[in-house]
Write a protein that holds these residues in place. Sequence first.
Motif, PDB file in Angstrom:
ATOM      1  N   ARG A 289       0.843  -1.193   0.000  1.00 52.14           N
ATOM      2  CA  ARG A 289       0.000   0.000   0.000  1.00 52.14           C
ATOM      3  C   ARG A 289       0.881   1.247   0.000  1.00 52.14           C
ATOM      4  O   ARG A 289       2.017   1.222   0.492  1.00 52.14           O
ATOM      5  CB  ARG A 289      -0.917   0.006   1.220  1.00 52.14           C
ATOM      6  CG  ARG A 289      -1.905  -1.161   1.255  1.00 52.14           C
ATOM      7  CD  ARG A 289      -2.664  -1.175   2.565  1.00 52.14           C
ATOM      8  NE  ARG A 289      -3.444   0.046   2.725  1.00 52.14           N
ATOM      9  CZ  ARG A 289      -4.674   0.219   2.217  1.00 52.14           C
ATOM     10  NH1 ARG A 289      -5.246  -0.754   1.517  1.00 52.14           N
ATOM     11  NH2 ARG A 289      -5.338   1.342   2.418  1.00 52.14           N
ATOM     12  N   TYR A 290       0.347   2.336  -0.508  1.00 50.68           N
ATOM     13  CA  TYR A 290       1.089   3.593  -0.516  1.00 50.68           C
ATOM     14  C   TYR A 290       0.128   4.762  -0.549  1.00 50.68           C
ATOM     15  O   TYR A 290      -1.074   4.614  -0.846  1.00 50.68           O
ATOM     16  CB  TYR A 290       2.056   3.667  -1.703  1.00 50.68           C
ATOM     17  CG  TYR A 290       1.430   3.455  -3.059  1.00 50.68           C
ATOM     18  CD1 TYR A 290       0.874   4.504  -3.781  1.00 50.68           C
ATOM     19  CD2 TYR A 290       1.403   2.186  -3.637  1.00 50.68           C
ATOM     20  CE1 TYR A 290       0.307   4.307  -5.024  1.00 50.68           C
ATOM     21  CE2 TYR A 290       0.831   1.971  -4.881  1.00 50.68           C
ATOM     22  CZ  TYR A 290       0.286   3.032  -5.582  1.00 50.68           C
ATOM     23  OH  TYR A 290      -0.276   2.825  -6.811  1.00 50.68           O
ATOM     24  N   THR A 291       0.645   5.932  -0.234  1.00 52.47           N
ATOM     25  CA  THR A 291      -0.123   7.169  -0.334  1.00 52.47           C
ATOM     26  C   THR A 291       0.561   8.086  -1.329  1.00 52.47           C
ATOM     27  O   THR A 291       1.777   7.988  -1.557  1.00 52.47           O
ATOM     28  CB  THR A 291      -0.229   7.884   1.021  1.00 52.47           C
ATOM     29  OG1 THR A 291       1.084   8.182   1.500  1.00 52.47           O
ATOM     30  CG2 THR A 291      -0.954   7.003   2.037  1.00 52.47           C
TER      31      THR A 291
ATOM     32  N   TYR B  80      -7.104   3.343  -7.078  1.00 61.07           N
ATOM     33  CA  TYR B  80      -7.058   2.362  -5.984  1.00 61.07           C
ATOM     34  C   TYR B  80      -5.667   2.257  -5.359  1.00 61.07           C
ATOM     35  O   TYR B  80      -5.426   1.371  -4.540  1.00 61.07           O
ATOM     36  CB  TYR B  80      -7.517   0.996  -6.502  1.00 61.07           C
ATOM     37  CG  TYR B  80      -8.885   1.041  -7.143  1.00 61.07           C
ATOM     38  CD1 TYR B  80     -10.025   1.268  -6.375  1.00 61.07           C
ATOM     39  CD2 TYR B  80      -9.028   0.899  -8.524  1.00 61.07           C
ATOM     40  CE1 TYR B  80     -11.284   1.338  -6.962  1.00 61.07           C
ATOM     41  CE2 TYR B  80     -10.280   0.967  -9.111  1.00 61.07           C
ATOM     42  CZ  TYR B  80     -11.400   1.181  -8.332  1.00 61.07           C
ATOM     43  OH  TYR B  80     -12.640   1.252  -8.922  1.00 61.07           O
ATOM     44  N   PHE B  81      -4.767   3.151  -5.753  1.00 61.83           N
ATOM     45  CA  PHE B  81      -3.404   3.164  -5.223  1.00 61.83           C
ATOM     46  C   PHE B  81      -2.750   1.783  -5.346  1.00 61.83           C
ATOM     47  O   PHE B  81      -2.256   1.215  -4.366  1.00 61.83           O
ATOM     48  CB  PHE B  81      -3.397   3.643  -3.763  1.00 61.83           C
ATOM     49  CG  PHE B  81      -3.961   5.026  -3.584  1.00 61.83           C
ATOM     50  CD1 PHE B  81      -3.203   6.149  -3.878  1.00 61.83           C
ATOM     51  CD2 PHE B  81      -5.266   5.210  -3.154  1.00 61.83           C
ATOM     52  CE1 PHE B  81      -3.714   7.417  -3.732  1.00 61.83           C
ATOM     53  CE2 PHE B  81      -5.797   6.486  -3.015  1.00 61.83           C
ATOM     54  CZ  PHE B  81      -5.026   7.582  -3.308  1.00 61.83           C
TER      55      PHE B  81
ATOM     56  N   ASP C 170       4.238   1.828   2.302  1.00 64.03           N
ATOM     57  CA  ASP C 170       4.224   1.121   3.583  1.00 64.03           C
ATOM     58  C   ASP C 170       4.628  -0.330   3.319  1.00 64.03           C
ATOM     59  O   ASP C 170       3.879  -1.094   2.703  1.00 64.03           O
ATOM     60  CB  ASP C 170       2.827   1.192   4.186  1.00 64.03           C
ATOM     61  CG  ASP C 170       2.734   0.530   5.560  1.00 64.03           C
ATOM     62  OD1 ASP C 170       3.729  -0.096   5.988  1.00 64.03           O
ATOM     63  OD2 ASP C 170       1.657   0.620   6.190  1.00 64.03           O
ATOM     64  N   LEU C 171       5.828  -0.710   3.775  1.00 60.73           N
ATOM     65  CA  LEU C 171       6.312  -2.073   3.548  1.00 60.73           C
ATOM     66  C   LEU C 171       5.662  -3.089   4.470  1.00 60.73           C
ATOM     67  O   LEU C 171       5.873  -4.304   4.314  1.00 60.73           O
ATOM     68  CB  LEU C 171       7.830  -2.117   3.719  1.00 60.73           C
ATOM     69  CG  LEU C 171       8.648  -1.295   2.703  1.00 60.73           C
ATOM     70  CD1 LEU C 171      10.128  -1.325   3.073  1.00 60.73           C
ATOM     71  CD2 LEU C 171       8.441  -1.798   1.295  1.00 60.73           C
TER      72      LEU C 171
ATOM     73  N   TYR D 187       8.645   2.513   6.274  1.00 58.67           N
ATOM     74  CA  TYR D 187       8.095   3.410   5.253  1.00 58.67           C
ATOM     75  C   TYR D 187       9.229   3.964   4.387  1.00 58.67           C
ATOM     76  O   TYR D 187      10.292   4.318   4.901  1.00 58.67           O
ATOM     77  CB  TYR D 187       7.352   4.584   5.902  1.00 58.67           C
ATOM     78  CG  TYR D 187       6.184   4.180   6.762  1.00 58.67           C
ATOM     79  CD1 TYR D 187       4.920   4.001   6.220  1.00 58.67           C
ATOM     80  CD2 TYR D 187       6.348   3.988   8.142  1.00 58.67           C
ATOM     81  CE1 TYR D 187       3.840   3.635   7.019  1.00 58.67           C
ATOM     82  CE2 TYR D 187       5.282   3.622   8.952  1.00 58.67           C
ATOM     83  CZ  TYR D 187       4.027   3.441   8.375  1.00 58.67           C
ATOM     84  OH  TYR D 187       2.973   3.071   9.165  1.00 58.67           O
ATOM     85  N   VAL D 188       8.972   4.057   3.079  1.00 59.83           N
ATOM     86  CA  VAL D 188       9.924   4.642   2.139  1.00 59.83           C
ATOM     87  C   VAL D 188       9.200   5.719   1.338  1.00 59.83           C
ATOM     88  O   VAL D 188       8.125   5.461   0.781  1.00 59.83           O
ATOM     89  CB  VAL D 188      10.509   3.587   1.178  1.00 59.83           C
ATOM     90  CG1 VAL D 188      11.488   4.248   0.217  1.00 59.83           C
ATOM     91  CG2 VAL D 188      11.174   2.462   1.950  1.00 59.83           C
TER      92      VAL D 188
END
Length: 606
Positions: free
Chosen positions: A461-463, A476-477, A509-510, A583-584
């Motif tokens: 997932r990511y923003t 939907y990212f 988000d890893l 997080y990256v």
Amino acid sequence: MYRKSRVKITLIMLTVALFVFIYYNSPLRANKNYPLANGTFIQLDLTQNWDESKWNSELHYIKQNKMNYIIITGVSFSSENGSKIVYKSNIPGFTKIYGQTDPIDLCLKTSEKLGLKVFVDTYFNSDWWQKSGDDPQWLYDQVYKINQVSDELYNKYHSKYPNSFYGWYFPYEVDNSKFNNLKQFSILSNAININLRYLKSKSERLPILLSPFMNSSCGTAKEYANNWTYFFAHTDLIKGDIFCVQDAVGSGRLNLDDVNPWFTALRKSVNSKPGLLFWANAENFDYVNNSSVPINRFIEQLKLESPCVDNIVTFSYSHYYSPNNIDKGFQMAYYDYVINGKLSVHKPKSPENLAVKTLNKNEFLISWEAPKDNNDICGYNVYRDGILVFNTTVQRRYGGDPKGLCMNFTDRPLLKNNMYSCNYEVKSFDFYGNLSNSSNDVKVLVNVDKELPNVLSKGCRYTIYPLPDYNYNDPYFTKLTDGVYSNSNSSKDKAFVGWYGKPVDITIDLGKKTDLQQISVDYLRDPLPWIQLPDSASVSVSNDGLYFEPIGLLRMPSVPYSERSGSKYRIYLTLNKPVSAKYVRLSSFSNPYTYMFMDELEIRSN
């Protein structure tokens, strides 16, 4: 059988007679069988400091090169800074610019003496470039302002210069991206008719010149020609009006191989309107570095276009070739062609003492010296492994790069697997476009980032902040970590996500704290739709999603000068040793007037 033979012979004779009539009445029938530019555009900002002497000098060059037409633009315009006009006007809301000089009067006065015919621009609103083709009221409002300015121009100058004030230039340049269906061309035809009917009612109707352009990535030649056929059928254009199409070679929207098919299709469209003239507007610049092109490419454009058209003008002799604005070598080379109908093939001397200095890891300063005999040198090409990566040429005094002709270049090559070295060489070229032999060559070693084997980010997932543009969304990212790569190097490929003119943060988000050592990003570059690599991009990491620590910058590579189409760039940041993070964040910073596209962002480890 005898009767059929006579009919066939008669048809052949009529065809030959028609060809001879057209040929001997064509403006292109100058200096035997080779094509020439018969006129030039002049944007009046170029002339803002010209007095009568300078106008006289410029127009004598134009006349010497056997040109008969001038199209002046930039007479009046509106932008976010207000409405400006180049002459003393009684129209409310306009501010006079360029001091007390009147460039229109100076141009028409000098043209009257030399027998040149001038098309006069009227009014342009810069919002045009942001408007769609589906906003009729906005366009009609602009035409009403065109009518105001036209009326004042005609009353102020036409009786004073009846021979040189020859026609009108319609200032809004149409293309097949903004106008691509019959509804939009119906709006356009209504707008043109508002202008033409007003001019006729005021007895100010002169030949009008329209100069649209096209982009081969936005449709086909046949589609564009069909839309113009509809337009011609629904407008009050008359015999002597001019459809003067930009060849779009200088702007990069067509390549040389596209020119003849597009002009052939448009020729058929023009033929549907009796009496309408078909001209080409040949572009003598290169959009990549906004430089003047050597004469040989310009002549190639003239040769490709001349069989299809009645006449050719250029954008722009005055800006890109005139001794009043650039090195006289361009004028000397073009005038040689005007007189002799052929180009010199003499090679210039080679650059000397090529040297390559390593600045940083995989970053090199390439420098060279001019040959001792360099009077005919227009510029230099730098090649890396045979690929043209950099071009530098003499610069225009107005509109050019103030750095001028460069004698060095910093290169950051895009490094690929199994690439261990780069070989550099330089060639000089003259104003005709002839290339010299190569300089000495220099080989340097490079260190390629090896792609690490384990992908940690797939499906994560990511923003994104800010959200992508609507047309290039990621609802939907999922697109940037799904492992699905684009099948084509085009923004139309649904694998890409795109933003316009914004810095962008993407935070992955890893799922848990993980050792990572490499970040790779797939960026798209496609210069025509203004899709560029970011100016810079940085990576930072965090364990709580609140405080992020920077860990490095992505190494943005040099884009080869010869790369004109869409290409994908996979760019890496590889750390000397792993870092641990949950997080990256990738932060990409772009020019505010360009798009940025990417299709995958990967976090990797050993």
